[in-house]
Every structure is written in structure tokens, then in C-alpha cells.
Scaffold this motif. Structure first.
Motif, PDB file in Angstrom:
ATOM      1  N   TRP A  36      37.148  43.840  -1.428  1.00 34.65           N
ATOM      2  CA  TRP A  36      37.551  42.450  -1.253  1.00 34.65           C
ATOM      3  C   TRP A  36      36.702  41.784  -0.194  1.00 34.65           C
ATOM      4  O   TRP A  36      36.245  42.415   0.768  1.00 34.65           O
ATOM      5  CB  TRP A  36      39.019  42.364  -0.823  1.00 34.65           C
ATOM      6  N   SER A  37      36.498  40.482  -0.335  1.00 35.61           N
ATOM      7  CA  SER A  37      35.839  39.711   0.718  1.00 35.61           C
ATOM      8  C   SER A  37      36.868  39.379   1.793  1.00 35.61           C
ATOM      9  O   SER A  37      38.045  39.166   1.506  1.00 35.61           O
ATOM     10  CB  SER A  37      35.233  38.432   0.142  1.00 35.61           C
ATOM     11  N   VAL A  38      36.405  39.351   3.050  1.00 32.56           N
ATOM     12  CA  VAL A  38      37.330  39.113   4.156  1.00 32.56           C
ATOM     13  C   VAL A  38      36.651  38.253   5.214  1.00 32.56           C
ATOM     14  O   VAL A  38      35.465  38.425   5.505  1.00 32.56           O
ATOM     15  CB  VAL A  38      37.826  40.446   4.768  1.00 32.56           C
ATOM     16  N   HIS A  39      37.406  37.321   5.756  1.00 31.33           N
ATOM     17  CA  HIS A  39      36.955  36.539   6.902  1.00 31.33           C
ATOM     18  C   HIS A  39      37.687  37.058   8.132  1.00 31.33           C
ATOM     19  O   HIS A  39      38.923  37.109   8.154  1.00 31.33           O
ATOM     20  CB  HIS A  39      37.260  35.055   6.712  1.00 31.33           C
ATOM     21  N   VAL A  40      36.934  37.439   9.159  1.00 34.14           N
ATOM     22  CA  VAL A  40      37.518  37.915  10.412  1.00 34.14           C
ATOM     23  C   VAL A  40      37.470  36.771  11.418  1.00 34.14           C
ATOM     24  O   VAL A  40      36.393  36.314  11.812  1.00 34.14           O
ATOM     25  CB  VAL A  40      36.762  39.143  10.953  1.00 34.14           C
ATOM     26  N   GLY A  41      38.629  36.289  11.799  1.00 33.25           N
ATOM     27  CA  GLY A  41      38.718  35.165  12.718  1.00 33.25           C
ATOM     28  C   GLY A  41      38.638  35.598  14.165  1.00 33.25           C
ATOM     29  O   GLY A  41      38.396  36.776  14.479  1.00 33.25           O
ATOM     30  N   GLN A  42      38.859  34.657  15.064  1.00 35.94           N
ATOM     31  CA  GLN A  42      38.757  34.923  16.497  1.00 35.94           C
ATOM     32  C   GLN A  42      39.772  35.957  16.949  1.00 35.94           C
ATOM     33  O   GLN A  42      40.870  36.087  16.396  1.00 35.94           O
ATOM     34  CB  GLN A  42      38.974  33.630  17.281  1.00 35.94           C
ATOM     35  N   MET A  43      39.396  36.719  17.978  1.00 32.97           N
ATOM     36  CA  MET A  43      40.299  37.694  18.577  1.00 32.97           C
ATOM     37  C   MET A  43      41.411  36.965  19.327  1.00 32.97           C
ATOM     38  O   MET A  43      41.178  35.975  20.020  1.00 32.97           O
ATOM     39  CB  MET A  43      39.528  38.590  19.539  1.00 32.97           C
ATOM     40  N   LEU A  44      42.633  37.468  19.166  1.00 33.86           N
ATOM     41  CA  LEU A  44      43.803  36.869  19.803  1.00 33.86           C
ATOM     42  C   LEU A  44      44.502  37.887  20.697  1.00 33.86           C
ATOM     43  O   LEU A  44      44.094  39.051  20.774  1.00 33.86           O
ATOM     44  CB  LEU A  44      44.759  36.339  18.725  1.00 33.86           C
ATOM     45  N   HIS A  45      45.542  37.448  21.363  1.00 37.01           N
ATOM     46  CA  HIS A  45      46.285  38.301  22.292  1.00 37.01           C
ATOM     47  C   HIS A  45      47.772  38.279  21.958  1.00 37.01           C
ATOM     48  O   HIS A  45      48.361  37.200  21.866  1.00 37.01           O
ATOM     49  CB  HIS A  45      46.092  37.832  23.730  1.00 37.01           C
ATOM     50  N   ASP A  46      48.353  39.441  21.806  1.00 34.24           N
ATOM     51  CA  ASP A  46      49.802  39.562  21.682  1.00 34.24           C
ATOM     52  C   ASP A  46      50.410  39.721  23.066  1.00 34.24           C
ATOM     53  O   ASP A  46      49.764  40.222  24.005  1.00 34.24           O
ATOM     54  CB  ASP A  46      50.183  40.776  20.833  1.00 34.24           C
ATOM     55  N   VAL A  47      51.653  39.321  23.205  1.00 38.65           N
ATOM     56  CA  VAL A  47      52.402  39.527  24.446  1.00 38.65           C
ATOM     57  C   VAL A  47      53.499  40.538  24.144  1.00 38.65           C
ATOM     58  O   VAL A  47      54.564  40.186  23.637  1.00 38.65           O
ATOM     59  CB  VAL A  47      52.985  38.198  24.980  1.00 38.65           C
ATOM     60  N   ASP A  48      53.200  41.790  24.435  1.00 38.06           N
ATOM     61  CA  ASP A  48      54.119  42.890  24.136  1.00 38.06           C
ATOM     62  C   ASP A  48      54.505  43.683  25.376  1.00 38.06           C
ATOM     63  O   ASP A  48      55.613  44.193  25.475  1.00 38.06           O
ATOM     64  CB  ASP A  48      53.484  43.859  23.127  1.00 38.06           C
ATOM     65  N   GLU A  49      53.560  43.826  26.293  1.00 41.63           N
ATOM     66  CA  GLU A  49      53.731  44.653  27.484  1.00 41.63           C
ATOM     67  C   GLU A  49      53.714  43.762  28.730  1.00 41.63           C
ATOM     68  O   GLU A  49      53.208  42.632  28.693  1.00 41.63           O
ATOM     69  CB  GLU A  49      52.591  45.679  27.575  1.00 41.63           C
TER      70      GLU A  49
END
Length: 212
Positions: free
Chosen positions: A182-195
Motif C-alpha cells: 500500500w502507498s502511505v503518507h507519513v505525517g509530522q511526528m507528534l507527542h502523546d501525553v501518557d507519562e
């Protein structure tokens, strides 16, 4: 442009009820059970409001436990949001179920959680546009997971036998998308707030209340 470009888009927001001791449990050490739940509620409402503001299609809250249970009395989803039950099984099983039922209806899907405060209407609109030209769109997070996965095709290998608590979720998903051709677009890196160490990614106006 792909012949699927005109598919309606469904934003599916996966969320736990923001109850003390149930949501954001890894933040309890820093915020206490009530504080962690209050942050979970704020992040949930932020995500839903941004999804609505994107104005790209249907917004669905896929909830656990189901929305009619007492755990959800602490928050009312905005008007216009469809409600569904995540069902049983591990996270992969529940994500696969929600994805497949939408794609069967002829929709494209944007799967998002509520852990990323960088989630915005603009980002969702951009992901939807990229999905016009690709089979999949992903926004990975710095901890190795992903904050958004967009799909216009379904295959269960994207969800099954994945170590969801590990730092290999995004890389495994990308590898399997590649295996499918499949073709895929990888967007900007993000941050989760888990810890607790992730609290620095909260907007300044949020941190003032969280850390008070």
C-alpha cells in the motif's frame, strides 16, 4: 486523483471514560487520580471539538465502557458526535472492528486517540487530503506509537499481534503497510501525553491548571 477520493470520511475517536483510576493511570503518580481524570476529560473534549471543527465528515466517539454506562456521566460528548461501543478484546481487535465496519460502508477512516494535544482541525484536514492520494496516512508519536492512522482499505494484519504497550507500534504498522504494497503518507511526528515526563507537551494554559 484516486477513484476513492470522494469517499466520505469518518473520524473515529477512541477513548476511555475519564473516570478516576480508569483513565490516564500512568499520570496518577504526578497528578493524583482526580487530576489525571480531569486531564483525560479535557483531552477528550479537545479532540472531539477539533474533529468537529475539521468539517471533513462524520465524527464518532468509540467508547469504553459503552456511553450509556454510569462512567460517562462526567462528560457529555458534543452534539452531532455519533457514539459506538469499542466492544471486547485487545486494542487491536477493537480498532479492527471499528475500522472494518466503516470501510464496509464505503467510508475512509481516520483513527485517533485522545492522548495527543497537538491534534487539530488543520492536521485532520491535511490527513484527509493525503488519504485522497494514498492508501494509508500515519502520524507517529515520539514514544513509538501513532496518534493518527488513516485508511481507505482494510486488512487485519495492521491491528493483530501488535505489542500495543511497546515502542514498536508505529514501526510494525508501517512495516505491515509495506508488506501489503500500500502507498502511505507519513505525517509530522507528534507527542502523546501518557507519562509524567510528557506533561511538558501540554499547552502552557493547560499546564497552569494541571500543575496548580
Amino acid at each position: 486523483m484516486k477513484d476513492t477520493a470522494n469517499k466520505p470520511v469518518r473520524i473515529i475517536v477512541f477513548a476511555k471514560a475519564p473516570q478516576p483510576g480508569f483513565a490516564k493511570t500512568r499520570l496518577i503518580a504526578a497528578l493524583g487520580a482526580e487530576g489525571a481524570a480531569a486531564l483525560a476529560k479535557r483531552m477528550l473534549l479537545h479532540t472531539l471539538h477539533e474533529a468537529i471543527a475539521a468539517k471533513i465528515g462524520i465524527v464518532e466517539l468509540c467508547a469504553t465502557p459503552y456511553i450509556d454506562e454510569a462512567a460517562w456521566q462526567v462528560v457529555a460528548p458534543p452534539l452531532g458526535v455519533e457514539i459506538s461501543d469499542q466492544g471486547e478484546g485487545d486494542l487491536g481487535t477493537r480498532l479492527a472492528l471499528a475500522t472494518e465496519r466503516s470501510l464496509i460502508r464505503g467510508e475512509s477512516v481516520l483513527l485517533v486517540g485522545t492522548d495527543c494535544v497537538e491534534m487539530s482541525a488543520d492536521l485532520l484536514r491535511e490527513a484527509s487530503r493525503n488519504l485522497f492520494e494514498h492508501d494509508a496516512v500515519i502520524h507517529c508519536t515520539i514514544d513509538g506509537g501513532y496518534a493518527l492512522l488513516g485508511l481507505r482499505k482494510f486488512n487485519s494484519i495492521l491491528f493483530h499481534n501488535i505489542s500495543w504497550s511497546s515502542d514498536a507500534v508505529a514501526s510494525t504498522t508501517l512495516s505491515r503497510i509495506g508488506q501489503l504494497g500500500w502507498s502511505v503518507h507519513v505525517g509530522q511526528m507528534l507527542h502523546d501525553v501518557d507519562e509524567p515526563q510528557d506533561l511538558k507537551y501540554l499547552p502552557e494554559r493547560w499546564r497552569m491548571h494541571v500543575e496548580a
